[in-house]
Design a protein around this motif. Structure first.
Motif, PDB file in Angstrom:
ATOM      1  N   MET B 108       0.483  -1.257  -0.257  1.00 56.85           N
ATOM      2  CA  MET B 108       0.033  -0.222   0.220  1.00 56.85           C
ATOM      3  C   MET B 108       1.024   1.006   0.099  1.00 56.85           C
ATOM      4  SD  MET B 108      -2.899  -0.277   2.545  1.00 56.85           S
ATOM      5  CE  MET B 108      -4.424   0.626   1.989  1.00 56.85           C
ATOM      6  N   ILE B 109       1.806   0.832   0.266  1.00 56.56           N
ATOM      7  CA  ILE B 109       2.652   2.715   1.679  1.00 56.56           C
ATOM      8  C   ILE B 109       3.620   2.617  -0.128  1.00 56.56           C
ATOM      9  CG2 ILE B 109       4.608   3.197   1.854  1.00 56.56           C
ATOM     10  CD1 ILE B 109       3.293   1.654   4.711  1.00 56.56           C
ATOM     11  N   ARG B 110       4.054   1.388  -0.525  1.00 57.45           N
ATOM     12  CA  ARG B 110       5.187   1.852  -1.740  1.00 57.45           C
ATOM     13  C   ARG B 110       4.402   2.193  -3.207  1.00 57.45           C
ATOM     14  NH1 ARG B 110       9.065  -3.620  -1.418  1.00 57.45           N
ATOM     15  NH2 ARG B 110      10.259  -2.463   0.392  1.00 57.45           N
ATOM     16  N   ASN B 111       3.412   1.783  -3.270  1.00 56.59           N
ATOM     17  CA  ASN B 111       2.011   1.800  -4.479  1.00 56.59           C
ATOM     18  C   ASN B 111       1.471   3.067  -4.163  1.00 56.59           C
ATOM     19  OD1 ASN B 111       3.610  -0.548  -5.846  1.00 56.59           O
ATOM     20  ND2 ASN B 111       2.530  -1.826  -4.575  1.00 56.59           N
ATOM     21  N   GLU B 114      -2.389   1.927  -4.788  1.00 54.08           N
ATOM     22  CA  GLU B 114      -3.182   1.520  -5.776  1.00 54.08           C
ATOM     23  C   GLU B 114      -2.744  -0.060  -6.370  1.00 54.08           C
ATOM     24  OE1 GLU B 114      -4.046   4.149  -9.571  1.00 54.08           O
ATOM     25  OE2 GLU B 114      -1.554   5.410  -8.446  1.00 54.08           O
ATOM     26  N   PHE B 115      -2.758  -0.433  -6.505  1.00 52.40           N
ATOM     27  CA  PHE B 115      -2.499  -1.966  -7.207  1.00 52.40           C
ATOM     28  C   PHE B 115      -1.880  -3.014  -5.864  1.00 52.40           C
ATOM     29  CE2 PHE B 115       0.449   1.207  -9.942  1.00 52.40           C
ATOM     30  CZ  PHE B 115       0.049   1.635 -10.874  1.00 52.40           C
ATOM     31  N   LEU B 116      -3.249  -2.821  -5.911  1.00 49.50           N
ATOM     32  CA  LEU B 116      -3.471  -3.864  -4.337  1.00 49.50           C
ATOM     33  C   LEU B 116      -3.630  -5.177  -4.643  1.00 49.50           C
ATOM     34  CD1 LEU B 116      -5.131  -1.125  -1.316  1.00 49.50           C
ATOM     35  CD2 LEU B 116      -2.691  -1.976  -1.571  1.00 49.50           C
ATOM     36  N   THR B 117      -3.353  -6.207  -4.183  1.00 55.10           N
ATOM     37  CA  THR B 117      -3.211  -7.597  -4.682  1.00 55.10           C
ATOM     38  C   THR B 117      -4.633  -8.227  -3.821  1.00 55.10           C
ATOM     39  OG1 THR B 117      -1.398  -8.431  -3.484  1.00 55.10           O
ATOM     40  CG2 THR B 117      -1.548  -6.951  -5.886  1.00 55.10           C
ATOM     41  N   PRO B 118      -5.276  -8.612  -3.751  1.00 56.58           N
ATOM     42  CA  PRO B 118      -5.686  -9.586  -3.244  1.00 56.58           C
ATOM     43  C   PRO B 118      -5.483 -11.101  -2.090  1.00 56.58           C
ATOM     44  CG  PRO B 118      -5.805 -11.002  -5.251  1.00 56.58           C
ATOM     45  CD  PRO B 118      -4.940  -9.414  -5.088  1.00 56.58           C
TER      46      PRO B 118
END
Lengths: 84, 363
Positions: B108-111, B114-118
């Motif tokens: 979450m912090i790095r991206n 965005e682009f959160l994977t399940p």
């Protein structure tokens, strides 16, 4: 294309944590889901995120997913066509 | 009230504890600040297509729960095939799935959210261990996870005992699990929980640095309302309390607890204490020994498991195995062991805040 296919194989292995599978084990034309690598719906979500994160490609229509994620080669072709 | 029996146990820990036929035959000492579990071959317990999504605590929990059922007499093949289904699965954890939570939050912090994977998110919830065990065993029964800091495991035990006493269930798979990651160790180090320099774990109680040795583990127990050939111990009772005001209150609590079971401190054959080498809080154990158990045999266990929120699950495994085998391993002895082991009292506290007594006896 071959370079992209090899890169994709490594990314898929890493993203899906496919332990004990090496890039050489993946046939670029074999099915990713079902009989081939045996991926499932959660993996499909991971692959959608991979395309968006690594290649800036957002899949607008989920129906396209079946065709795009059929194999590593179809993924590579879609990336080549749509990469921003 | 009918007895509740521990009819099987499984333990993944920093010691060689995954085979109850060899009970602490070769205890391991380490020169460390943190202890890490010895990983069994997880592929024996989890299908390859599922294992890749599981964080370490989930693997540990599934391995411990399946070892427990095997120990209770259900064959490995039957357990793997989901042919045995417990009435309930109840677990306790202090911090839950730390590794997967870190993965999810870091992503979450790095991206930038965005682009959160399940996968990491699905696996990061505290009840994932109990949930995954239920899925593997095809258990649709009661499934609950207690996250009550240093008494999480005791809360799970209490729930199981209460439901068994009420006749709601006749058996339960109960466990306690916690994992330690490099990040969680670094953060808790800054809170002063751990010793600054490595310590020989067998010399834990003689080290005068503040803090303890960090640990982790997963231990599961199969509780039933009847005795079997596999019975290890009777689980007589559990009690918990928070922030006692004085050593006298702890003394009063233990006497009240034992009185419920028509016992006095002198009836206890061995007190298994959660001494962790931190002089700031070990004093509470010493005070209780002085006031109530001056002549009783004493043991400890955090030289084997390290300190963590559900370390009392390791202690429960140790006590049950001691009662079954009628042996008190030398490595846990503080003074002379009893000639005969009928009743074991576990006293554990976490940082002097969460306290619990667990009473077990010989079947």
């Amino acid at each position: 294309m071959d370079e992209l296919i090899n890169k994709l194989k490594k990314e898929v292995i890493e993203q899906l944590n496919l332990e004990e599978i090496s890039p050489d084990d993946i046939d670029p034309d074999s099915s990713l889901f079902g009989e081939g690598l045996g991926l499932d719906s959660i993996d499909a979500l991971e692959l959608i995120v991979l395309l968006e994160k690594n290649y800036g490609i957002k899949i607008e229509d989920p129906k396209d997913g079946k065709k795009i994620f059929h194999s590593i080669r179809t993924m590579a072709e879609y990336i080549t066509e749509h990469k921003k | 009230m009918n007895n509740i029996y521990i009819n099987g146990s499984g333990n993944v820990s920093p010691q060689a504890t995954t085979d109850n036929r060899h009970f602490l035959e070769n205890p391991l000492s380490f020169e460390v600040r943190r202890l890490k579990c010895i990983d069994p071959d997880y592929k024996r317990f989890i299908p390859a297509e599922q294992i890749r999504r599981m964080g370490r605590i989930i693997r540990m929990g599934i391995a411990a729960s399946k070892l427990c059922l095997e120990d209770a007499g259900f064959g490995a093949a039957a357990v793997s095939a989901g042919e045995f289904v417990p009435d309930a699965i109840i677990t306790g954890t202090g911090l839950g799935c730390v590794e997967e939570t870190e993965k999810f939050l870091t992503s979450m912090i790095r991206n930038k959210e965005e682009f959160l994977t399940p996968t990491a998110f699905i696996q990061s919830t505290h009840n994932t261990v109990a949930g995954q065990i239920a899925l593997m065993l095809k258990c649709h029964g009661y499934n609950f996870t207690y996250v009550h800091r240093g008494v999480s495991f005791e809360s799970a035990l209490t729930d199981a005992m209460t439901q068994m006493q009420l006749g709601e269930i006749s058996n339960a798979l109960v466990g306690g699990s916690d994992e330690l990651t490099a990040n969680s160790f670094a953060i808790t180090s800054r809170l002063g929980l751990w010793k600054q320099n490595p310590v020989n774990t067998f010399n834990l109680l003689n080290d005068h640095q503040r803090g303890s040795v960090a640990g982790e583990g997963s231990a599961f127990f199969f509780l039933e309302d009847h005795q079997t050939a596999c019975s290890q111990a009777i689980l007589n009772g559990v009690t918990m309390f928070l922030n006692p005001s004085s050593p006298q209150e702890i003394s009063s609590r233990v006497r009240d607890f034992l009185a419920v079971h028509q016992l006095n401190p002198g009836d206890i054959d061995l007190v298994l204490m959660g001494l962790n080498g931190d002089p700031r809080t070990d004093i509470l154990y010493h005070d209780l020994v002085e006031s109530d158990f001056p002549l009783t045999s004493l043991g400890y266990f955090k030289n084997l498991s390290g300190e963590y929120h559900t370390a009392s699950a390791f202690a429960t495994w140790l006590a049950a195995m001691m009662l079954k085998t009628q042996t008190v391993p030398e490595v846990i002895q503080i003074n002379k062991p009893p000639a005969r082991l009928e009743k074991v009292l576990i006293y554990n506290h976490f940082q002097g805040k969460n306290h619990a007594f667990i009473l077990l006896s010989r079947p």
